[in-house]
Scaffold this active site. Structure first.
Site, PDB file in Angstrom:
ATOM      1  N   HIS A   1       9.998  -5.395  -2.897  1.00  0.00           N
ATOM      2  CA  HIS A   1       9.721  -5.357  -1.456  1.00  0.00           C
ATOM      3  C   HIS A   1       8.298  -4.868  -1.170  1.00  0.00           C
ATOM      4  O   HIS A   1       7.633  -5.358  -0.273  1.00  0.00           O
ATOM      5  CB  HIS A   1      10.744  -4.432  -0.793  1.00  0.00           C
ATOM      6  CG  HIS A   1      10.802  -4.566   0.690  1.00  0.00           C
ATOM      7  ND1 HIS A   1      11.287  -5.693   1.313  1.00  0.00           N
ATOM      8  CD2 HIS A   1      10.443  -3.718   1.676  1.00  0.00           C
ATOM      9  CE1 HIS A   1      11.223  -5.524   2.623  1.00  0.00           C
ATOM     10  NE2 HIS A   1      10.709  -4.344   2.874  1.00  0.00           N
TER      11      HIS A   1
ATOM     12  N   HIS B   1      14.223  -8.706   8.098  1.00  0.00           N
ATOM     13  CA  HIS B   1      15.028  -7.478   8.074  1.00  0.00           C
ATOM     14  C   HIS B   1      16.467  -7.881   7.779  1.00  0.00           C
ATOM     15  O   HIS B   1      17.386  -7.568   8.532  1.00  0.00           O
ATOM     16  CB  HIS B   1      14.903  -6.717   9.401  1.00  0.00           C
ATOM     17  CG  HIS B   1      14.534  -5.278   9.202  1.00  0.00           C
ATOM     18  ND1 HIS B   1      15.107  -4.247   9.882  1.00  0.00           N
ATOM     19  CD2 HIS B   1      13.659  -4.691   8.357  1.00  0.00           C
ATOM     20  CE1 HIS B   1      14.601  -3.088   9.477  1.00  0.00           C
ATOM     21  NE2 HIS B   1      13.713  -3.337   8.552  1.00  0.00           N
TER      22      HIS B   1
END
Length: 739
Positions: free
Chosen positions: A52, A98
Site C-alpha cells: 500500500h 478505500h
C-alpha cells in the site's frame, strides 16, 4: 502500555511476519541497520514496506505508463498530478481506493476515503472543486450488498455535502465477483494558479515540522497493512483498522492550509497529508524527497487517548491531520494562523541533514533508521505471471450471438439492469450544486464545471467496464481509457490526462498478476494514442474474498478542458426534428456484453481486437463538429449498444425518436467501441455531413414521443415515458426488497 517484545524476541517469535514482513525483508532490515530492529522500528518498516505504501509489487507495472506531456506540470510522485489549462491556471486531480475499510465499515470507510483524497488535493495548494466516485458491488438481490451500497453512498454524500465540495459524477456497477469485496474509488479535482503549487518536502536544517489538525487516536493502526492482505469473512472484526472522519474539521483544515499556502509562501517549505501509515509515512516521505533527515518528538504529538506507545502514534491513521514544514522561527505565526480556524498546530520535530529518521519518546530514542530505507528502499519484486486457464478456454468458444424473440421487451429488460439503470436515486443524495459551478449535472456522459473568471470549463468522468478486462485484460484496458475519453469528447472537451485506481487480486498469484501486467500494456497504449498521460493514481491489490479475486478493475478518471463554455454538450436530445447520426461502425461484439450476461447468466469468450487509431479519428471528428457548433447532443455508445444509447438520449427531455438501422435486430445491442450518437439541427445538416464525411450514418430524427427503432427484421416500439420509468425505478425497486 504493554511491555514491548525485545528485538531478540521479535526475531525468535517471527512477530514481524504477523505484520506482513517476509523473512528476507526482515534480514534486509538487519543488514541496513547492522543490528536487530526494535519493536517500533519493526512496525515502521512493516507499514512503509507494505504494498500500500511502497508499491513493491506494482512498481514494475507502473513503469509502463506514459507520464509526461506538454500539458503536465506534475506527474506521479506528489500528493496529486497537475495539468496546465492555460490562463495561468492548472487542474489538480487524483483518485484513491478505500476498498478494504468499506467492506468492513461501509459508511466510515467511504467517508474517510473521500476525506483522504480531498487532503491530497489541497495539500498541493489547490482548491477542491469536485468529487467523483467509482463503485462496485455484488448483486442487489443480496441483502448485505444492499446494505453496503446504501451505507457507502451515504458515507460519500455525508462527507462531501458537509465539507461543501460537489459530488458531480461517477459510475456504479454490480457483479457477483464484488460480493465480498466491494470497490470504493474516489476522485477529487481541484483548481490552482501556477504560482501557488506546493510540494511535500521537508528541507533546510533546523526548520520545524508542525503537526496540524485532529488529535491522534488508536484508529486505523496498520490500515496500510490491512489493505495489503487478502480478505476473509472473519476479518469483519477488524473495525479498529477503519478510521472515523469529521468533515467539519476537514473544512477548517482545508481553509487553513490554503490560507497558509496562498498568503505565507515566505515561511512555508512543504505540506503533506497524513494518509496511509499516518505520521511515519508523511514525515519520512517529506524528508526523503528533500534528501534530509528528521528528528521527531512524540511527547509533543496531540493525543486523544492515554498511554499511547510510539508505535501507535507513528502508525495511527486518525483522519484530518496534516504535516507542515516551516522556516525556523515561524512556528508561532503558523500556530496563530491555525488558531483562527480553531485548529491546533504543534511543533513536533525538526529537519536535519544526516539522512536519519530519529524518533524520541519519554526522553529516549525509540527509532533511529535511515530515512531512505523507509521511504525509498523497500524491495521491489518482479512477480511471476501466467495466462489464466480461462483465457485458453475462451479461445475455443464460438463468438456468442444472442437469440432475440422480441426486441422491445429486450430493450426494456436491459434498461432495468442495475449497471445500465439510472443512478438518479444515488446522485440525488449528493449535493452536486454547492459552489454553483456545476453546469452539467450527474447523469450525462461527463460532469462539466465552469472555471470562474475565465470562459473555460472542465469535463470529468470515471470509467471502467471490468467485464471486458475479465475476457481480455489488454483490450479491456484500452477500452477503459478510450471510453473515458469518449465521454469527455461527447461533452465538448479535449481530453488532458488520467488518474487511475488499479483494483486487482493478489500479486502473489501468477494468474492475478498477469491481469495487472497485461492490462497495464493496454492502458499505456491507449494513453499514448489518445495523448492522455497518467499523472497520478493508486494501486489496490489483494481484492479477494476467501481466495476468489474480483474482476481486474482499473478505474480510469479523466479530465478534459472546454475552451469556450458555449461548446458544452450533453447527451440529451434537444429539439423535435433534429437529425440523429451514428458515428462509427457496428460489428458482432456480444462477448462481455450486457445481453450476454442476461441470456447466458455469465460472460465468456474473446474480445475482437480494438483499433485505437479509429477510436482517435472518430473522437477528433466529433470534437471538431462540436467545437464549430454543429452538434446539438452527443452520447457515447456503451453498455447495451445503440438501442440503449438512443433511449438514454431521449430520456432527459422526454422526447422520442424515429430511427432505421440497416442492421439485424441483435446488432442493436452489440457493444462495438468507438461509436457516438449525435443529434444535429436540420439547418446544420449540410455543413455537418461535409465535415464528418463517410463516418456519419444518418439514421433518423428526434420526435415528440415514443422510441421507434427499425432493424432489418424487427421493430422496437415503446413509449418514452414507460421506458424511462422502468430505467429510473429499477434500482429503487431492487433496494426495497425485503431480505
Amino acid at each position: 502500555m504493554m511491555n514491548e517484545p525485545t528485538p531478540k524476541e521479535i526475531k525468535e517469535t517471527r512477530l514481524y511476519a504477523e505484520w506482513g514482513l517476509t523473512d528476507e525483508e526482515y534480514h534486509q532490515i538487519e543488514t541496513i541497520l547492522q543490528r536487530e530492529p526494535n519493536y517500533t522500528e519493526t512496525g515502521l518498516f512493516s507499514v512503509m514496506w507494505s504494498e500500500h505504501c511502497s508499491y513493491k509489487n506494482s512498481k514494475p507495472v507502473l513503469k509502463k505508463f506514459p507520464t509526461e506531456g506538454p500539458q503536465v506540470l506534475q506527474g506521479p510522485g506528489e500528493g496529486a498530478g497537475i495539468v496546465d489549462i492555460g490562463d495561468g491556471l492548472a487542474v489538480v486531480f487524483k483518485a484513491e481506493s478505500h476498498n478494504h475499510p468499506s467492506a468492513v465499515e461501509p459508511y466510515e470507510g467511504a467517508a474517510t476515503g473521500v476525506g483522504g483524497i480531498i487532503r491530497d488535493i489541497f495539500s498541493m495548494g489547490a482548491r477542491p472543486i469536485a468529487l467523483l466516485d467509482s463503485l462496485r458491488f455484488g448483486e442487489l438481490t443480496d441483502a448485505r450488498t444492499r446494505y453496503l451500497f446504501q451505507e457507502v453512498v451515504a458515507g460519500i454524500s455525508g462527507y462531501g455535502n458537509c465539507i461543501g465540495i460537489p459530488t458531480v459524477g461517477g459510475e456504479i456497477a454490480f457483479e457477483p465477483c464484488y460480493q465480498g469485496n466491494p470497490l470504493v474509488n474516489a476522485m477529487c479535482v481541484g483548481l490552482i494558479r501556477h504560482d501557488e503549487i506546493q510540494k511535500g518536502q521537508a528541507k533546510g536544517v533546523g526548520n520545524s515540522i508542525l503537526y496540524v489538525g485532529a488529535k491522534t487516536g488508536r484508529d486505523g493502526i496498520h490500515g496500510a497493512t490491512f489493505a495489503s492482505e487478502e480478505f476473509s469473512e472473519g476479518e469483519e472484526q477488524q473495525r479498529s483498522a477503519v478510521q472515523v472522519g469529521d468533515p467539519f474539521m476537514e473544512k477548517l483544515l482545508l481553509e487553513a492550509c490554503l490560507d497558509l499556502i496562498k498568503n505565507h509562501q515566505d515561511i512555508l517549505i512543504g505540506i503533506q497529508d497524513m494518509g496511509a501509515a499516518g505520521l511515519v509515512s508523511s514525515s519520512a516521505e517529506m524528508a526523503s524527497k528533500a534528501g534530509s533527515g528528521l528528528i521527531l518528538e512524540l511527547d509533543k504529538v496531540p493525543q486523544r487517548e492515554t498511554q499511547m506507545s510510539p508505535y501507535e502514534m507513528l502508525l495511527s491513521e486518525s483522519q484530518e491531520r496534516m504535516l507542515i514544514c516551516v522556516e525556523k522561527g515561524a512556528e508561532q505565526q503558523v500556530c496563530e494562523l491555525f488558531q483562527t480556524y480553531d485548529l491546533e498546530a504543534v511543533a513536533i520535530g525538526s529537519v536535519t541533514d544526516d539522512g536519519q529518521y530519529r524518533v524520541f519518546h519519554g526522553g529516549k530514542i525509540v527509532a533511529d533508521v535511515p530515512v531512505d530505507a523507509l521511504a525509498e528502499e523497500a524491495p521491489v519484486y518482479q512477480k511471476a505471471y501466467q495466462e489464466p486457464e480461462r483465457m485458453r478456454a475462451f479461445k475455443k468458444l464460438a463468438p456468442f450471438i444472442p437469440e432475440i424473440t422480441n426486441s422491445t421487451e429486450l430493450l426494456k429488460r436491459l434498461l432495468q439492469q442495475p449497471t445500465i439503470a439510472s443512478k438518479k436515486s444515488v446522485y440525488e443524495t449528493y449535493d452536486s450544486q454547492v459552489q454553483t459551478n456545476t453546469v452539467v449535472q450527474p447523469g450525462s456522459d461527463a460532469a462539466v464545471l465552469r472555471v470562474r473568471g475565465t470562459n473555460k470549463a472542465l469535463a470529468m468522468t470515471t470509467d471502467c467496464n471490468s467485464r471486458y478486462l475479465y475476457l481480455n485484460p489488454e483490450i479491456g484496458g484500452q477500452i477503459a481509457v478510450a471510453e473515458a475519453a469518449r465521454n469527455i469528447v461527447a461533452s465538448g472537451a479535449q481530453p488532458l490526462a488520467i488518474t487511475d485506481c488499479l483494483n486487482y487480486g493478489s500479486p502473489d498469484k501468477p494468474e492475478s498478476f498477469w491481469e495487472l501486467w497485461t492490462s497495464a500494456d493496454g492502458i499505456a497504449a491507449a494513453c499514448r494514442q489518445l495523448g492522455t498521460p497518467v499523472i497520478s493514481g493508486n494501486v489496490s491489490l489483494y481484492n479477494e474474498t476467501d481466495g476468489q479475486a474480483i474482476y481486474p478493475t482499473p478505474m480510469i478518471g479523466m479530465v478534459g478542458v472546454i475552451e469556450d463554455v458555449s461548446q458544452i454538450t450533453t447527451q440529451a436530445f434537444k429539439q423535435v426534428d433534429d437529425l440523429i447520426y451514428l458515428i462509427g461502425e457496428t460489428h458482432a461484439d456480444f462477448n462481455g456484453s450486457e445481453i450476454q450476461k442476461i441470456q447466458l447468466g455469465r460472460i465468456e469468450g474473446q474480445l475482437r481486437s480494438f483499433d485505437l487509431k479509429e477510436e482517435k479519428a472518430n473522437q477528433e471528428l466529433v470534437l471538431k463538429a462540436i467545437q464549430v457548433g454543429l452538434v446539438a447532443s452527443a452520447h457515447d455508445c456503451a453498455e447495451g449498444g445503440v438501442a440503449v444509447a438512443l433511449a438514454e438520449s431521449a430520456f432527459a427531455n422526454e422526447l422520442g425518436l424515429q430511427v432505421t438501422l440497416p442492421l439485424k435486430k441483435e446488432y442493436l445491442f452489440a457493444e462495438t467501441q468507438s461509436r457516438f450518437i449525435l443529434s444535429v439541427s436540420p439547418q446544420h445538416q449540410e455543413a455537418f455531413e461535409t465535415l464528418i464525411g463517410r463516418k456519419a450514418q444518418h439514421i433518423g430524427k428526434v420526435t415528440e414521443t415514443g422510441l421507434v427503432i427499425h432493424a432489418l427484421d424487427d421493430v422496437i416500439n415503446c413509449s418514452t415515458k414507460e421506458a424511462k420509468a422502468l430505467w429510473e425505478d429499477a434500482i429503487p425497486c431492487l433496494m426495497k426488497q425485503k431480505a
